[in-house]
Structure formats: C-alpha cells, structure tokens
Design an enzyme around this catalytic site. Structure first.
Site, PDB file in Angstrom:
ATOM      1  N   HIS A 111       0.805  -1.102  -0.115  1.00 44.45           N
ATOM      2  CA  HIS A 111      -0.129   0.111  -0.125  1.00 44.45           C
ATOM      3  C   HIS A 111       0.960   1.429   0.081  1.00 44.45           C
ATOM      4  O   HIS A 111       0.435   2.524   0.453  1.00 44.45           O
ATOM      5  CB  HIS A 111      -0.868   0.223   1.177  1.00 44.45           C
ATOM      6  CG  HIS A 111      -1.939  -1.089   1.147  1.00 44.45           C
ATOM      7  ND1 HIS A 111      -2.625  -1.435   2.536  1.00 44.45           N
ATOM      8  CD2 HIS A 111      -2.833  -1.533   0.469  1.00 44.45           C
ATOM      9  CE1 HIS A 111      -3.708  -2.021   2.272  1.00 44.45           C
ATOM     10  NE2 HIS A 111      -3.772  -2.244   0.945  1.00 44.45           N
ATOM     11  N   ASN A 161     -10.310  -3.283   1.954  1.00 43.85           N
ATOM     12  CA  ASN A 161     -10.258  -4.688   2.002  1.00 43.85           C
ATOM     13  C   ASN A 161      -9.209  -5.436   2.707  1.00 43.85           C
ATOM     14  O   ASN A 161      -9.097  -6.301   3.638  1.00 43.85           O
ATOM     15  CB  ASN A 161     -10.696  -5.500   0.835  1.00 43.85           C
ATOM     16  CG  ASN A 161     -12.112  -5.310   0.492  1.00 43.85           C
ATOM     17  OD1 ASN A 161     -13.016  -5.441   1.213  1.00 43.85           O
ATOM     18  ND2 ASN A 161     -12.291  -4.700  -0.636  1.00 43.85           N
ATOM     19  N   GLY A 162      -7.866  -4.837   2.302  1.00 42.18           N
ATOM     20  CA  GLY A 162      -6.532  -4.832   3.050  1.00 42.18           C
ATOM     21  C   GLY A 162      -6.300  -3.866   3.837  1.00 42.18           C
ATOM     22  O   GLY A 162      -6.865  -2.735   3.335  1.00 42.18           O
ATOM     23  N   ASP A 178     -17.143  -7.692   4.055  1.00 40.51           N
ATOM     24  CA  ASP A 178     -17.781  -6.203   4.072  1.00 40.51           C
ATOM     25  C   ASP A 178     -18.047  -5.649   5.484  1.00 40.51           C
ATOM     26  O   ASP A 178     -18.720  -5.874   5.916  1.00 40.51           O
ATOM     27  CB  ASP A 178     -18.644  -5.965   3.012  1.00 40.51           C
ATOM     28  CG  ASP A 178     -18.971  -4.679   2.367  1.00 40.51           C
ATOM     29  OD1 ASP A 178     -19.057  -3.829   3.182  1.00 40.51           O
ATOM     30  OD2 ASP A 178     -18.685  -4.334   1.286  1.00 40.51           O
ATOM     31  N   ARG A 188     -19.890  -2.799   6.081  1.00 42.71           N
ATOM     32  CA  ARG A 188     -20.986  -2.192   6.077  1.00 42.71           C
ATOM     33  C   ARG A 188     -22.219  -3.227   6.744  1.00 42.71           C
ATOM     34  O   ARG A 188     -22.801  -2.877   7.924  1.00 42.71           O
ATOM     35  CB  ARG A 188     -21.710  -1.533   5.077  1.00 42.71           C
ATOM     36  CG  ARG A 188     -20.833  -0.283   4.397  1.00 42.71           C
ATOM     37  CD  ARG A 188     -20.900  -0.095   3.133  1.00 42.71           C
ATOM     38  NE  ARG A 188     -20.123  -0.977   2.261  1.00 42.71           N
ATOM     39  CZ  ARG A 188     -19.977  -0.593   1.039  1.00 42.71           C
ATOM     40  NH1 ARG A 188     -20.376   0.268   0.546  1.00 42.71           N
ATOM     41  NH2 ARG A 188     -19.013  -1.713   0.230  1.00 42.71           N
ATOM     42  N   GLU A 240     -12.301   6.267   5.246  1.00 40.91           N
ATOM     43  CA  GLU A 240     -12.864   6.991   4.788  1.00 40.91           C
ATOM     44  C   GLU A 240     -14.396   7.101   5.162  1.00 40.91           C
ATOM     45  O   GLU A 240     -14.842   8.618   5.148  1.00 40.91           O
ATOM     46  CB  GLU A 240     -12.558   7.362   3.102  1.00 40.91           C
ATOM     47  CG  GLU A 240     -11.378   7.860   2.989  1.00 40.91           C
ATOM     48  CD  GLU A 240     -11.090   7.341   1.434  1.00 40.91           C
ATOM     49  OE1 GLU A 240     -12.007   7.574   0.674  1.00 40.91           O
ATOM     50  OE2 GLU A 240      -9.828   6.965   0.961  1.00 40.91           O
ATOM     51  N   GLU A 298      -4.755   6.196  -5.446  1.00 38.67           N
ATOM     52  CA  GLU A 298      -3.358   5.634  -5.819  1.00 38.67           C
ATOM     53  C   GLU A 298      -3.144   5.737  -7.291  1.00 38.67           C
ATOM     54  O   GLU A 298      -2.332   6.185  -8.057  1.00 38.67           O
ATOM     55  CB  GLU A 298      -3.620   4.273  -5.340  1.00 38.67           C
ATOM     56  CG  GLU A 298      -3.566   4.082  -3.905  1.00 38.67           C
ATOM     57  CD  GLU A 298      -3.941   2.570  -3.571  1.00 38.67           C
ATOM     58  OE1 GLU A 298      -3.141   1.714  -3.641  1.00 38.67           O
ATOM     59  OE2 GLU A 298      -5.060   2.422  -3.541  1.00 38.67           O
TER      60      GLU A 298
HETATM   61  P1  ADP Z   1     -10.009  -2.158  -1.670  1.00 36.32           P
HETATM   62  O1  ADP Z   1      -8.978  -2.396  -0.562  1.00 36.32           O
HETATM   63  O2  ADP Z   1     -10.565  -3.374  -2.361  1.00 36.32           O
HETATM   64  O3  ADP Z   1      -9.729  -0.801  -2.596  1.00 36.32           O
HETATM   65  P2  ADP Z   1     -11.700  -0.181  -0.625  1.00 36.32           P
HETATM   66  O4  ADP Z   1     -10.828   0.663  -0.076  1.00 36.32           O
HETATM   67  O5  ADP Z   1     -13.040   0.325  -1.383  1.00 36.32           O
HETATM   68  O6  ADP Z   1     -11.494  -1.738  -0.656  1.00 36.32           O
HETATM   69  O7  ADP Z   1     -12.678  -0.706   0.963  1.00 36.32           O
HETATM   70  C1  ADP Z   1     -13.595  -1.455   1.014  1.00 36.32           C
HETATM   71  C2  ADP Z   1     -14.100  -1.608   2.504  1.00 36.32           C
HETATM   72  O8  ADP Z   1     -14.635  -0.334   2.791  1.00 36.32           O
HETATM   73  C3  ADP Z   1     -14.966  -2.496   2.707  1.00 36.32           C
HETATM   74  O9  ADP Z   1     -14.899  -3.195   4.075  1.00 36.32           O
HETATM   75  C4  ADP Z   1     -16.473  -1.675   2.784  1.00 36.32           C
HETATM   76  O10 ADP Z   1     -17.416  -2.210   3.606  1.00 36.32           O
HETATM   77  C5  ADP Z   1     -15.761  -0.325   3.627  1.00 36.32           C
HETATM   78  N1  ADP Z   1     -16.913   0.722   3.260  1.00 36.32           N
HETATM   79  C6  ADP Z   1     -17.139   1.250   2.196  1.00 36.32           C
HETATM   80  N2  ADP Z   1     -18.118   2.446   2.349  1.00 36.32           N
HETATM   81  C7  ADP Z   1     -18.446   2.261   3.637  1.00 36.32           C
HETATM   82  C8  ADP Z   1     -19.136   3.228   4.399  1.00 36.32           C
HETATM   83  N3  ADP Z   1     -19.977   3.822   4.164  1.00 36.32           N
HETATM   84  N4  ADP Z   1     -19.169   2.666   6.006  1.00 36.32           N
HETATM   85  C9  ADP Z   1     -18.503   1.688   6.233  1.00 36.32           C
HETATM   86  N5  ADP Z   1     -17.659   0.880   5.613  1.00 36.32           N
HETATM   87  C10 ADP Z   1     -17.511   1.281   4.211  1.00 36.32           C
END
Ligand code: ADP
Length: 395
Positions: free
Chosen positions: A177, A208-209, A280, A282, A331, A382
């Site tokens: 990252h 996710n990571g 996930d 959420r 975020e 990124e």
């Molecule tokens: P990646 O690592 O694949 O780029 P992201 O940065 O998009 O993934 O992050 C995905 C994670 O962010 C998931 O666990 C998702 O549930 C969480 N996420 C996205 N929007 C929200 C939200 N509004 N509230 C809580 N978690 C969220």
C-alpha cells in the site's frame, strides 16, 4: 499536447483502468473489467459523463486489454494526448525504491520478484506486456506498492529468525500500500499547511486490505504488512498477526496442509471469520447495531488491534503530528475511527463527534478539535499518484 496518463491496475482476474490528467486529477475515463475468464465477466466504465456496462462472457486477458485499447482509441482526444502508461506493480523487492521506466532490465527484475508475490506480479507483468503491445510508442512506468517502504531501517524490516534467511533468500518485511501511504501523507501535510519533511505521521489505509505506516519527514519508518500482505492488522478476510505456533497446531491437530492454512488465514479469517457473516464492513456495522455479539466483537478487535499498532509507532516517530485515516473503511466508517481513537486518549486524541459523523468533510479532514493530537480523514487516490509518478519520469 500530450498530458494524459493511462493508469492500469492489473489483478489476476480484473483490470482497473483510468485516463488521468496528473496535474489536475481530472479523469477522462475510468473503468473496471471484473471476473476475467469467467462466464459472468463484465466491464463498467465512465467516459466523460457517460457510464457503460456490458457483459463479457469468457473474455480472456488479451481480449480485455484489447477492449480497453479500443475504448481509448475510439474516444476522441485521448490517444493523441497520452503521455505514458503507469502500471501498479505489487512487488518491487529490494531492487526498486522508487517508480521506474520499464525496459528489459526492469521487467526482468519485476519477474524476479514473482516468488515474493506469486498471485500479483504475474498479472502485473501480463498487463505490462499487453499495454506495450497496444501502445508501443508510449513509455511504460512501473509504480511499486513496496517502494515507499524501502526507507524502513533494518531494525524494522528484519525478522528475528536466522539472518541467513534474509541474506540468502531476501526473507524480510517489505510492506505494501506504499502508493496510498505516500499519497495521503503528502495530501495531509498540504491540508495541515505543514512541510511534509518536518512531519511525524501515522497513516492507516483501511480497505479490504489494511495497513498502517509510520512516516517521519516524508519517509516510511515502519509499516504493519510484512513479507506478504497477511501480516499486521485485522482485514476483510485476512487474519493479520497470529501466533506462528498456530501453523503447527493446525497441521498436527486438525490435519491442515500448508495450502489449507494459507486459505484459512488469507480468505476465511479477519472480519469474515470473526463475524461469520461478511468481509464487508457495512453489514457487520448494521448487525452490530442490532446487537449481534460476533459482529460487535469483530469491530472491537479490529479497532483494538489498529490502536495498538498506531500507539507502537511512537517508538520510531518520537512524536505524533497527525493520524490519517484512508481507504474505504478509513474514509467512511465513523464507528471504526471513533472505536480506534477511544483506545488512544493517552496520545491526546478526543473525537469531535460532529466532524467524525461527516467524515471530516468541510474541515480539512480533521475529526478532532479539542484534541492535542490531530486525527484526520484524507481520501486516497492511488491512480493519481501513479499518473503523477509516470508524468514526472517521462518529462
Ligand atoms: P479495496 O481495498 O478493495 O480498494 P476499499 O478501499 O474500497 O477496498 O474498501 C472496502 C471496505 O470499505 C469494505 O469493507 C467496505 O465495507 C468499506 N466501506 C465502504 N463504504 C463504507 C461505509 N459507508 N461505511 C463503512 N464501511 C464502508
């Protein structure tokens, strides 16, 4: 005038692509091809204001790259404005401390790193080869996830195992990252009106990571991921840190093979394993709110372990000017930010509930007002960092 960069993030079964103006961050095109090679592969992309979605049953990698090339070549004003192609490359080993223009030697070294990232680097190489064939006149630039962390001191990157394993096989901590940690640390310094080269920051990339980085004067001093992206924090499906003795226990008492253990720790653990419902965040937050015990526990463990990493970075940093949350969770999840900062009151953090609720929007990202130490939300980008590196290397 040539001023746009095509950014490619090639995974084993997906390609994320974008055409970006590195000076303004403006996106002319962005899209994703998912589930390449399967019956339900599809593409979704945005060109200008228009969103297109299409099924692409059984499309292969070559076909996918061909389609992206076709979209670019048939979109007015893009092809002739392309300056370079920027590739996200996961592992650059110890060879790459910065981004690099890809030639035969660089490609050979990226291949050399396949043993360190067997799932990622081969897809990145395929992407580079296909893009070189599609755009033979454009310079191809590699931007490595690991490069930013190459400033870590030996104290942080050597594992306490026989030193020969490092000397002979380069088994050490690399961290990942890096592009995101670099981008948000720069952006945070700008938002705070501080000079990055005189800042002590912790950045928490939570998607996710998940990983943290201790950044002193713009340089990574430590990070939570290690030889692989499995070490460190609790993640969507990855366990993060566990007792290494767990491997032997699982093998001897539960008949796990090495592959079973890797699958367990990479794909079935983390928030998925703890909550039992999803990786996930959420739905886990929703169920926790309704009183689900395992979902509540998953959130608590996530925050507790993250807080411990953040606190431990006082050792390499000596002080803390700002803590930065980024990535989909960082975020968007006020629950995770608040839950983490609650463990860190000894470092001077007090959450401003209102600002935390609005993800720090309209306040330079800052979610602490009464606090002696700043915590803030900074969206990562990124793709823009890759485009900026590519533009800087070719101009
Ligand atoms: P990646 O690592 O694949 O780029 P992201 O940065 O998009 O993934 O992050 C995905 C994670 O962010 C998931 O666990 C998702 O549930 C969480 N996420 C996205 N929007 C929200 C939200 N509004 N509230 C809580 N978690 C969220």
């Amino acid at each position: 005038m040539k001023h746009l960069v095509l950014v490619l993030n090639c995974g084993s079964s997906s390609i994320k692509f974008a055409v970006i103006n590195p000076s303004t961050g403006e996106l002319s095109l962005s899209g994703l091809i998912q589930r390449i090679g399967s019956a339900n592969a599809n593409i979704r992309y945005k060109l200008g204001d228009q969103v297109t979605e299409r099924e692409l049953p059984d499309i292969d990698y070559q076909g996918s790259m061909g389609l992206i090339t076709e979209i670019i070549n048939t979109s007015r004003g893009i092809t002739e404005s392309l300056l370079a192609v920027g590739h996200r490359v996961v592992h650059g080993g110890e060879q790459f401390t910065t981004s690099a223009v890809i030639g035969e030697q660089v490609l050979r070294e990226i291949r050399h790193c396949i043993t360190l990232a067997p799932l990622h680097n081969p897809a990145n190489i395929t992407g580079i080869e296909e893009a070189t064939a599609a755009f033979p006149n454009l310079p191809q630039i590699a931007v490595f996830d690991t490069a930013f962390h190459q400033t870590m001191p030996e104290t942080a990157y050597i594992y306490p195992i026989p030193y020969e394993l490092y000397q002979d096989h380069r088994i050490r901590r690399y961290g990942f990252h890096g592009t995101s940690h670099r981008f948000v640390s720069k952006a945070a310094a700008t938002l705070l009106g501080k000079d990055l080269h005189h800042c002590a920051m912790v950045t928490a990339h939570l998607g996710n990571g998940c990983s943290t980085a201790a950044i002193l004067n713009g340089k990574s001093m430590d990070t939570s991921m290690g030889l692989t992206p499995l070490e460190g924090l609790v993640m969507g499906t990855r366990s993060g840190d566990v007792d290494p003795g767990l491997y032997q226990y699982l093998a001897e008492h539960l008949d796990y093979t090495a592959t079973d253990i890797a699958t367990l720790l990479n794909k079935k653990s983390g928030m998925l394993g703890l909550s039992g419902i999803d990786s996930d965040l959420r739905p886990i937050e929703t169920q926790a709110e309704k009183g689900d015990r395992r979902c509540k526990l998953a959130l608590e463990i996530f925050c507790y372990r993250l807080a411990k990493y953040i606190a431990s970075y006082l050792a390499p940093l000596g002080r803390l000017d700002a803590l930065v949350f980024t990535g989909g969770i960082g975020e968007n999840s006020r629950v995770i930010r608040k839950g983490t900062l609650q463990w860190l009151s000894a470092l001077g953090f007090t959450v401003d509930q209102e600002r935390n609720q609005t993800n720090g929007k309209h306040s330079n990202g800052i979610i602490t007002t009464e606090s002696s130490t700043i915590a803030m939300v900074v969206p990562t980008n990124e793709e823009l960092m890759i485009a900026q590196d590519a533009a800087a290397l070719v101009t």
